[in-house]
Design a protein around this motif. Structure first.
Motif, PDB file in Angstrom:
ATOM      1  N   GLY A 109      34.354  42.643  42.860  1.00  0.00           N
ATOM      2  CA  GLY A 109      34.743  41.246  43.040  1.00  0.00           C
ATOM      3  C   GLY A 109      36.105  41.068  43.678  1.00  0.00           C
ATOM      4  N   CYS A 110      37.064  41.858  43.214  1.00  0.00           N
ATOM      5  CA  CYS A 110      38.424  41.618  43.686  1.00  0.00           C
ATOM      6  C   CYS A 110      39.121  42.879  44.174  1.00  0.00           C
ATOM      7  CB  CYS A 110      39.251  40.978  42.565  1.00  0.00           C
ATOM      8  SG  CYS A 110      39.517  42.069  41.148  1.00  0.00           S
ATOM      9  N   CYS A 128      35.960  43.661  34.692  1.00  0.00           N
ATOM     10  CA  CYS A 128      37.257  43.534  35.344  1.00  0.00           C
ATOM     11  C   CYS A 128      38.139  42.548  34.595  1.00  0.00           C
ATOM     12  CB  CYS A 128      37.050  43.072  36.789  1.00  0.00           C
ATOM     13  SG  CYS A 128      38.593  42.742  37.677  1.00  0.00           S
ATOM     14  N   CYS A 144      36.663  47.352  41.242  1.00  0.00           N
ATOM     15  CA  CYS A 144      35.917  46.103  41.080  1.00  0.00           C
ATOM     16  C   CYS A 144      35.354  45.632  42.410  1.00  0.00           C
ATOM     17  CB  CYS A 144      36.828  45.047  40.482  1.00  0.00           C
ATOM     18  SG  CYS A 144      36.035  43.430  40.333  1.00  0.00           S
ATOM     19  N   CYS A 159      39.066  39.460  37.328  1.00  0.00           N
ATOM     20  CA  CYS A 159      38.133  38.426  37.780  1.00  0.00           C
ATOM     21  C   CYS A 159      36.900  38.342  36.884  1.00  0.00           C
ATOM     22  CB  CYS A 159      37.718  38.667  39.232  1.00  0.00           C
ATOM     23  SG  CYS A 159      36.598  40.057  39.468  1.00  0.00           S
TER      24      CYS A 159
HETATM   25 ZN   LIG Z   1      37.749  42.047  39.686  1.00  0.00          ZN
END
Ligand SMILES: [Zn+2]
Length: 107
Positions: A82-83, A94, A80, A97
């Motif tokens: 994002g995270c 994901c 991911c 997140c």
């Molecule tokens: Zn994520």
């Protein structure tokens, strides 16, 4: 040395070793049919276990095994944006997140 996973049979295990070595990942198989260097293995574990020299190779090794060595089309795990969570190939977003899977991303 860390144990990565167990191969369903010796031939596939050896195939995995070949794939990982091509990727520069130091690894080896061990099992009750192999002598030496197996002193840490419980006696009831006789499958061809795949071991990695370096723990930091684990995620890449799993992706290689699951993405290229298994039956069917390649479906690697993805990371991911994002995270940083590693996700199973069947997820398109994901779970942690909610970010969408990066398009065309193969790890
Ligand atoms: Zn994520």
């Amino acid at each position: 040395m860390i144990r990565l996973t167990r191969a369903p049979d010796l031939m596939l295990g050896q195939h995995w070793v070949n794939l990982l070595e091509q990727a520069g990942i130091a690894c080896r198989l061990s099992g009750c049919y192999l002598q030496g260097a197996a002193g840490e293995l419980p006696v009831d574990q006789c499958g061809p276990d795949l071991w990695l020299e370096r723990e930091q190779d684990k995620e890449l090794a799993m992706r290689i095994i699951e993405g290229r060595a298994g039956p069917g089309e390649p479906r690697p795990h993805w990371c991911c944006d994002g995270c940083g969570e590693w996700l199973e190939p069947q997820f398109s977003t994901c779970w942690q997140c909610g970010a969408a899977r990066p398009v065309g991303r193969h790890g």
